[in-house]
Motif scaffolding. Sequence first.
Motif, mmCIF file in Angstrom:
data_model
loop_
_atom_site.group_PDB
_atom_site.id
_atom_site.type_symbol
_atom_site.label_atom_id
_atom_site.label_comp_id
_atom_site.label_asym_id
_atom_site.label_seq_id
_atom_site.Cartn_x
_atom_site.Cartn_y
_atom_site.Cartn_z
ATOM 1 N N ILE A 3 0.834 -1.206 0.000
ATOM 2 C CA ILE A 3 0.000 0.000 0.000
ATOM 3 C C ILE A 3 0.869 1.257 0.000
ATOM 4 O O ILE A 3 0.551 2.243 -0.658
ATOM 5 N N LYS A 4 1.989 1.210 0.739
ATOM 6 C CA LYS A 4 2.859 2.371 0.861
ATOM 7 C C LYS A 4 4.312 1.967 0.669
ATOM 8 O O LYS A 4 4.717 0.855 1.031
ATOM 9 N N ASP A 5 5.085 2.891 0.094
ATOM 10 C CA ASP A 5 6.536 2.711 -0.013
ATOM 11 C C ASP A 5 7.224 3.667 0.952
ATOM 12 O O ASP A 5 7.119 4.894 0.817
ATOM 13 N N LEU A 6 7.931 3.113 1.913
ATOM 14 C CA LEU A 6 8.739 3.892 2.848
ATOM 15 C C LEU A 6 10.192 3.752 2.429
ATOM 16 O O LEU A 6 10.728 2.640 2.366
ATOM 17 N N VAL A 7 10.826 4.883 2.140
ATOM 18 C CA VAL A 7 12.234 4.864 1.715
ATOM 19 C C VAL A 7 13.084 5.537 2.789
ATOM 20 O O VAL A 7 12.790 6.659 3.211
ATOM 21 N N LEU A 8 14.127 4.843 3.211
ATOM 22 C CA LEU A 8 15.076 5.343 4.201
ATOM 23 C C LEU A 8 16.378 5.682 3.493
ATOM 24 O O LEU A 8 16.980 4.808 2.864
ATOM 25 N N VAL A 9 16.807 6.918 3.577
ATOM 26 C CA VAL A 9 18.072 7.332 2.964
ATOM 27 C C VAL A 9 19.107 7.496 4.066
ATOM 28 O O VAL A 9 18.959 8.358 4.943
ATOM 29 N N GLY A 10 20.132 6.662 4.028
ATOM 30 C CA GLY A 10 21.200 6.744 5.022
ATOM 31 C C GLY A 10 21.108 5.655 6.063
ATOM 32 O O GLY A 10 20.013 5.213 6.432
ATOM 33 N N GLY A 11 22.255 5.235 6.558
ATOM 34 C CA GLY A 11 22.317 4.178 7.566
ATOM 35 C C GLY A 11 22.680 4.688 8.937
ATOM 36 O O GLY A 11 23.447 4.057 9.662
ATOM 37 N N GLY A 12 22.115 5.837 9.320
ATOM 38 C CA GLY A 12 22.392 6.411 10.635
ATOM 39 C C GLY A 12 21.727 5.640 11.764
ATOM 40 O O GLY A 12 20.983 4.684 11.553
ATOM 41 N N HIS A 13 22.007 6.082 13.007
ATOM 42 C CA HIS A 13 21.534 5.355 14.176
ATOM 43 C C HIS A 13 20.012 5.226 14.216
ATOM 44 O O HIS A 13 19.480 4.180 14.616
ATOM 45 N N SER A 14 19.295 6.274 13.827
ATOM 46 C CA SER A 14 17.832 6.225 13.870
ATOM 47 C C SER A 14 17.293 5.151 12.931
ATOM 48 O O SER A 14 16.375 4.403 13.280
ATOM 49 N N HIS A 15 17.866 5.074 11.737
ATOM 50 C CA HIS A 15 17.417 4.064 10.781
ATOM 51 C C HIS A 15 17.831 2.663 11.228
ATOM 52 O O HIS A 15 17.085 1.694 11.001
ATOM 53 N N VAL A 16 18.989 2.538 11.845
ATOM 54 C CA VAL A 16 19.407 1.240 12.367
ATOM 55 C C VAL A 16 18.411 0.749 13.410
ATOM 56 O O VAL A 16 17.996 -0.417 13.410
ATOM 57 N N ASN A 17 17.998 1.644 14.291
ATOM 58 C CA ASN A 17 17.032 1.262 15.322
ATOM 59 C C ASN A 17 15.681 0.917 14.703
ATOM 60 O O ASN A 17 14.999 -0.025 15.137
ATOM 61 N N LEU A 18 15.283 1.674 13.671
ATOM 62 C CA LEU A 18 14.022 1.381 12.983
ATOM 63 C C LEU A 18 14.058 0.003 12.324
ATOM 64 O O LEU A 18 13.085 -0.760 12.392
ATOM 65 N N LEU A 19 15.183 -0.336 11.694
ATOM 66 C CA LEU A 19 15.316 -1.650 11.066
ATOM 67 C C LEU A 19 15.212 -2.764 12.110
ATOM 68 O O LEU A 19 14.580 -3.805 11.868
ATOM 69 N N ARG A 20 15.817 -2.537 13.247
ATOM 70 C CA ARG A 20 15.722 -3.534 14.325
ATOM 71 C C ARG A 20 14.266 -3.720 14.748
ATOM 72 O O ARG A 20 13.787 -4.856 14.936
ATOM 73 N N MET A 21 13.532 -2.613 14.876
ATOM 74 C CA MET A 21 12.125 -2.686 15.283
ATOM 75 C C MET A 21 11.271 -3.358 14.205
ATOM 76 O O MET A 21 10.368 -4.147 14.509
ATOM 77 N N LEU A 22 11.568 -3.061 12.931
ATOM 78 C CA LEU A 22 10.813 -3.687 11.836
ATOM 79 C C LEU A 22 11.059 -5.189 11.779
ATOM 80 O O LEU A 22 10.166 -5.964 11.411
ATOM 81 N N GLY A 23 12.278 -5.603 12.123
ATOM 82 C CA GLY A 23 12.565 -7.025 12.143
ATOM 83 C C GLY A 23 11.742 -7.760 13.188
ATOM 84 O O GLY A 23 11.370 -8.923 12.996
ATOM 85 N N MET A 24 11.461 -7.074 14.291
ATOM 86 C CA MET A 24 10.679 -7.689 15.357
ATOM 87 C C MET A 24 9.178 -7.543 15.127
ATOM 88 O O MET A 24 8.398 -8.397 15.554
ATOM 89 N N GLU A 25 8.783 -6.461 14.455
ATOM 90 C CA GLU A 25 7.349 -6.216 14.236
ATOM 91 C C GLU A 25 7.155 -5.524 12.882
ATOM 92 O O GLU A 25 7.119 -4.293 12.807
ATOM 93 N N PRO A 26 7.046 -6.286 11.798
ATOM 94 C CA PRO A 26 6.892 -5.699 10.455
ATOM 95 C C PRO A 26 5.607 -4.873 10.343
ATOM 96 O O PRO A 26 4.646 -5.079 11.087
ATOM 97 N N LEU A 27 5.621 -3.935 9.373
ATOM 98 C CA LEU A 27 4.446 -3.119 9.096
ATOM 99 C C LEU A 27 3.699 -3.721 7.905
ATOM 100 O O LEU A 27 4.208 -3.687 6.782
ATOM 101 N N PRO A 28 2.534 -4.261 8.091
ATOM 102 C CA PRO A 28 1.779 -4.861 6.979
ATOM 103 C C PRO A 28 1.460 -3.830 5.893
ATOM 104 O O PRO A 28 1.072 -2.694 6.198
ATOM 105 N N GLY A 29 1.671 -4.203 4.637
ATOM 106 C CA GLY A 29 1.343 -3.328 3.523
ATOM 107 C C GLY A 29 2.367 -2.258 3.220
ATOM 108 O O GLY A 29 2.170 -1.439 2.328
ATOM 109 N N VAL A 30 3.466 -2.258 3.953
ATOM 110 C CA VAL A 30 4.504 -1.234 3.753
ATOM 111 C C VAL A 30 5.767 -1.900 3.214
ATOM 112 O O VAL A 30 6.304 -2.831 3.825
#
Length: 251
Positions: A3-30
Motif C-alpha cells: 500500500i505504501k513505499d517507505l524509503v530510508l536514505v542513510g544508515g544512521g543510528h535512527s534508521h538502524v534502530n528502525l530496522l531492528r524494530m521492523l525485524g521484530m514487528e513488520p508493518l503490513p502493507g509497507v
Amino acid sequence: PIIKDLVLVGGGHSHVNLLRMLGMEPLPGVRVTLVTRDVETPYSGMLPGHVAGLYTRRECHLDLNILARFARVRLVHASAVDLDLANKRVLLGNDRPPIAYDVLSINIGSAPKVQDDSNSAGVTPVKPIDGFGARWDDLLSRVPGWDGDRRLVVVGGGAGGFELAVSMHVRLKKELKKLGSSAKLTVALVTRSGLLPQHTPGARAIAERQLKERGVELCTGYDITHADSGTLYCSDGRTLKYDDCIWCTQG
C-alpha cells in the motif's frame, strides 16, 4: 498487497534502530527500502574505544546487509544525490534508476564546519563518522615518522571531543612507547565555551580532573574560525599551533 513505499536514505543510528524494530514487528502493507552509500555503518558510541585500541574497526561497525535481511527490507547500495519532490522520487548517482516513495526519511549524519583545502593539511575531521576509521588509521600510520615535540589538538569541548582527547592521548603514548620513539607528545583540548557545556557542574569537574591527571591540556575560550598550515586562528586574533588537529565540533 503493498500500500505504501517507505524509503530510508542513510544508515544512521535512527534508521538502524528502525530496522531492528521492523525485524521484530513488520508493518503490513509497507514496502521499506534502505538507500545507503555504505553497507557498514559505525556505532559512534564505540568510536573512542576504537581509538584507544579497545575495539577493532570491525567490532564497532554494523553490517547493514545483515540488518536489512533481518528486517525484510530492500537494500539499495547507492548514493542519493537529489530529490524529485514533485514526483516523490529519490535520485541516485551513477545513472541508477530513481526510487519512488510515499514516505521518505533521511538519516545521513552531518559534517563539521571546517574548510577542505591544502592549507588545512593535518586537520582530521571526526565527521562524517563513517569515514573517520580510515582517517584515524592514516594518522596512526604517520606516528613512526614523528620526532621531537609533537602537538595534537582536539577542537571541540563536547562529550565527543573530551572522550577522543583522552583516548588519543592514551593510544598515541602507547604507540610511541611500543616504537621506542623519542618523540614527545602533547595533547590539548580546545573549546570555545568551556568543557562539556551541556553537562552538570559535577560532570564538568570530574572531566577537568581527568584531563589534568592525564596531562591533557585544556584551552577554553578559543573560538576557532579556521586552520592554515599548522595554525588555528581564533575570532579574537589569537592563534594556536598544532602538528595534527582533530576537528570534533557540531556539524
